[in-house]
Design a protein around this motif. Structure first.
Motif, PDB file in Angstrom:
ATOM      1  N   VAL A 255       0.870  -1.171   0.000  1.00  5.90           N
ATOM      2  CA  VAL A 255       0.000   0.000   0.000  1.00  5.90           C
ATOM      3  C   VAL A 255       0.910   1.226   0.000  1.00  5.90           C
ATOM      4  CG1 VAL A 255      -1.877   1.228   1.133  1.00  5.90           C
ATOM      5  CG2 VAL A 255      -1.678  -1.260   1.392  1.00  5.90           C
ATOM      6  N   ILE A 256       0.853   2.008  -1.054  1.00  4.63           N
ATOM      7  CA  ILE A 256       1.696   3.194  -1.165  1.00  4.63           C
ATOM      8  C   ILE A 256       0.810   4.426  -1.058  1.00  4.63           C
ATOM      9  CG2 ILE A 256       3.286   4.503  -2.605  1.00  4.63           C
ATOM     10  CD1 ILE A 256       4.240   1.908  -3.826  1.00  4.63           C
ATOM     11  N   ARG A 257       1.023   5.185  -0.007  1.00  6.57           N
ATOM     12  CA  ARG A 257       0.288   6.440   0.175  1.00  6.57           C
ATOM     13  C   ARG A 257       1.214   7.586  -0.228  1.00  6.57           C
ATOM     14  NH1 ARG A 257      -1.129   2.930   4.251  1.00  6.57           N
ATOM     15  NH2 ARG A 257      -3.387   2.565   4.464  1.00  6.57           N
ATOM     16  N   LEU A 258       0.809   8.312  -1.255  1.00  2.00           N
ATOM     17  CA  LEU A 258       1.625   9.367  -1.839  1.00  2.00           C
ATOM     18  C   LEU A 258       1.056  10.730  -1.461  1.00  2.00           C
ATOM     19  CD1 LEU A 258       3.669  10.575  -3.906  1.00  2.00           C
ATOM     20  CD2 LEU A 258       1.968  10.103  -5.681  1.00  2.00           C
ATOM     21  N   THR A 259       1.869  11.536  -0.809  1.00  2.08           N
ATOM     22  CA  THR A 259       1.491  12.907  -0.478  1.00  2.08           C
ATOM     23  C   THR A 259       2.256  13.855  -1.390  1.00  2.08           C
ATOM     24  OG1 THR A 259       1.065  12.374   1.842  1.00  2.08           O
ATOM     25  CG2 THR A 259       1.429  14.689   1.298  1.00  2.08           C
ATOM     26  N   VAL A 260       1.539  14.551  -2.262  1.00  2.00           N
ATOM     27  CA  VAL A 260       2.135  15.576  -3.118  1.00  2.00           C
ATOM     28  C   VAL A 260       2.070  16.891  -2.358  1.00  2.00           C
ATOM     29  CG1 VAL A 260       1.959  16.825  -5.298  1.00  2.00           C
ATOM     30  CG2 VAL A 260       1.471  14.369  -5.219  1.00  2.00           C
ATOM     31  N   LEU A 261       3.231  17.489  -2.125  1.00  2.00           N
ATOM     32  CA  LEU A 261       3.288  18.657  -1.260  1.00  2.00           C
ATOM     33  C   LEU A 261       3.232  19.977  -2.010  1.00  2.00           C
ATOM     34  CD1 LEU A 261       5.918  17.036   0.998  1.00  2.00           C
ATOM     35  CD2 LEU A 261       3.749  17.909   1.850  1.00  2.00           C
ATOM     36  N   ASN A 262       3.783  20.006  -3.228  1.00  2.00           N
ATOM     37  CA  ASN A 262       3.765  21.241  -3.993  1.00  2.00           C
ATOM     38  C   ASN A 262       4.237  20.951  -5.404  1.00  2.00           C
ATOM     39  OD1 ASN A 262       3.471  23.988  -4.603  1.00  2.00           O
ATOM     40  ND2 ASN A 262       4.398  24.630  -2.673  1.00  2.00           N
ATOM     41  N   ARG A 263       4.196  21.961  -6.259  1.00  2.00           N
ATOM     42  CA  ARG A 263       4.719  21.880  -7.623  1.00  2.00           C
ATOM     43  C   ARG A 263       5.455  23.184  -7.906  1.00  2.00           C
ATOM     44  NH1 ARG A 263       1.747  18.209 -10.856  1.00  2.00           N
ATOM     45  NH2 ARG A 263       2.242  19.412 -12.713  1.00  2.00           N
ATOM     46  N   PHE A 264       6.709  23.071  -8.372  1.00  2.00           N
ATOM     47  CA  PHE A 264       7.515  24.267  -8.630  1.00  2.00           C
ATOM     48  C   PHE A 264       7.963  24.283 -10.087  1.00  2.00           C
ATOM     49  CE2 PHE A 264       8.095  23.366  -4.096  1.00  2.00           C
ATOM     50  CZ  PHE A 264       7.791  24.604  -3.551  1.00  2.00           C
ATOM     51  N   PRO A 265       7.841  25.432 -10.758  1.00  6.86           N
ATOM     52  CA  PRO A 265       8.318  25.530 -12.149  1.00  6.86           C
ATOM     53  C   PRO A 265       9.796  25.194 -12.244  1.00  6.86           C
ATOM     54  CG  PRO A 265       7.006  27.441 -11.551  1.00  6.86           C
ATOM     55  CD  PRO A 265       7.252  26.685 -10.280  1.00  6.86           C
TER      56      PRO A 265
END
Length: 378
Positions: A294-304
């Motif tokens: 079980v892989i829980r992925l937390t995306v924290l932000n996106r930067f150019p």
């Protein structure tokens, strides 16, 4: 295997005597106000530039100590003896410091940093790192929740700050560090903080040197994570391959053997993305299916990641620490590789992996739309 006995090979004293002497040094640093100085800086915002800014405002009697322990400048041995007695000389014996002509001394590219109650030697910033400490170190530290009685594994241990944190709660911790220079500093940090009875140090790559059939309740990893072309030079501690996933995939592949049935792994990472998907999403899904995780992925932000962006410039500047190429040449090759991959952003993320729950799946929480500034935290 590389254990505590192996790591004292360059010192005449054994582990117990070294621990005693380092504890005495720690006591002197607490008494003289050094720990008070370094503890004044924001623990969630690692900024070495502020050390120099505040040095001349520090307690007058410790400004030379700040030069020696924090700013990697020389100090006269008579000054160190007067402030710390003989306690600092254990650093000479452990080959973390060196004697210079004229009675001076200096640390070997190290700084002594205080972090949430721990004193740890790390690389002095702005050099090719061996004992790395940065914002991602802090990001992983805050996500580790070891419990009493648990057995923990800290991969890519570096300074050992994650292992030290886990050892405050867990029954035992295995800390793995492939770099022999970093291992020596890691061992010193364990002794300095009095945790040599709970933390075992190992060499080798990831799981290679660990005892067979040993499983862990918590596996922590801050692996090399910077997404950077394989054909370009980058500091060893940070080069994660073009997708930032080169070491992380190996860690995940080893979890079925090394993670207990009720255990969890906590990994921090940085990868690439276009306007929508992360480049590693398909592989994460395949790893979950193949290894029944079980892989829980937390995306924290996106930067150019265009050539004028801070992250792009930071990647190129870090490459220059170890590359003979000029900034413009590295930047041009990086920009061309990103264009060919059709990616436009870099994405900080955290992985929480278990063997229990909706197995074979990746589940998400995405904070990037509501997180305008945060890197490893909202």
């Amino acid at each position: 295997m590389e254990n505590q006995a192996d790591l004292t090979i360059n010192a005449a004293a054994g582990p117990q005597e070294l621990a005693l002497r380092l504890r005495q040094l720690r006591g002197r640093l607490l008494a003289c106000g050094y720990a008070e100085f370094v503890s004044a800086f924001n623990p969630f915002c690692f900024s070495s530039a502020k050390w120099t800014t505040c040095r001349n405002l520090a307690f007058p009697e410790i400004r030379g100590l700040i030069d020696f322990l924090l700013l990697n400048k020389r100090a006269h041995q008579s000054y160190l003896d007067g402030l710390l007695g003989e306690t600092w000389r254990v650093l000479l014996e452990m080959e973390l410091a060196e004697e210079l002509e004229g009675g001076w001394a200096r640390l070997k590219g190290l700084s002594l940093w205080a972090y949430l109650g721990y004193l740890v030697f790390i690389d002095t910033p702005n050099q090719d790192p061996n004992v790395y400490f940065g914002d991602d170190t802090i990001g992983l530290f805050a996500r580790l929740h070891a419990m009493p009685g648990e057995h923990c594994l800290d991969l890519c241990s570096g300074s050992g700050i994650q292992a030290l944190h886990c050892s405050s709660f867990a029954a035992s911790v295995d800390a793995v560090e492939i770099n022999p220079l970093a291992r020596q500093v890691l061992w010193c940090n364990i002794l300095l903080n009095g945790r040599h009875d709970r933390i075992q140090v190992w060499g080798g790559s990831l799981y290679d040197e660990l005892p067979e059939n040993r499983q862990y309740d918590l596996v922590a990893a801050n692996p090399p994570l910077v997404p950077f072309p394989e054909e370009l030079d980058y500091p060893f501690v940070g080069h994660g391959g073009i997708d930032g996933f080169a070491v992380t995939r190996k860690i995940i592949q080893g979890l079925p053997e090394h993670l207990s049935e009720t255990g969890r792994a906590q990994i921090i990472g940085l990868t690439l993305a276009d306007e929508g998907d992360l480049v590693i999403e398909g592989e994460l899904a395949e790893l979950a299916r193949t290894h029944d995780l079980v892989i829980r992925l937390t995306v924290l932000n996106r930067f150019p990641l265009d050539p004028s962006s801070p992250f792009f410039r930071g990647f190129v500047s870090s490459s220059q620490l170890v590359s003979p190429q000029a900034y413009d040449e590295i930047a041009a090759r990086l920009a061309e590789r990103l264009r060919r991959l059709n990616v436009t952003h870099t994405v900080p993320y955290a992985l929480h992996i278990t063997r229990s729950g909706p197995k074979g799946k990746v589940v998400y929480q995405n904070f990037s739309r509501v997180n305008p500034d945060g890197l490893w935290f909202v």
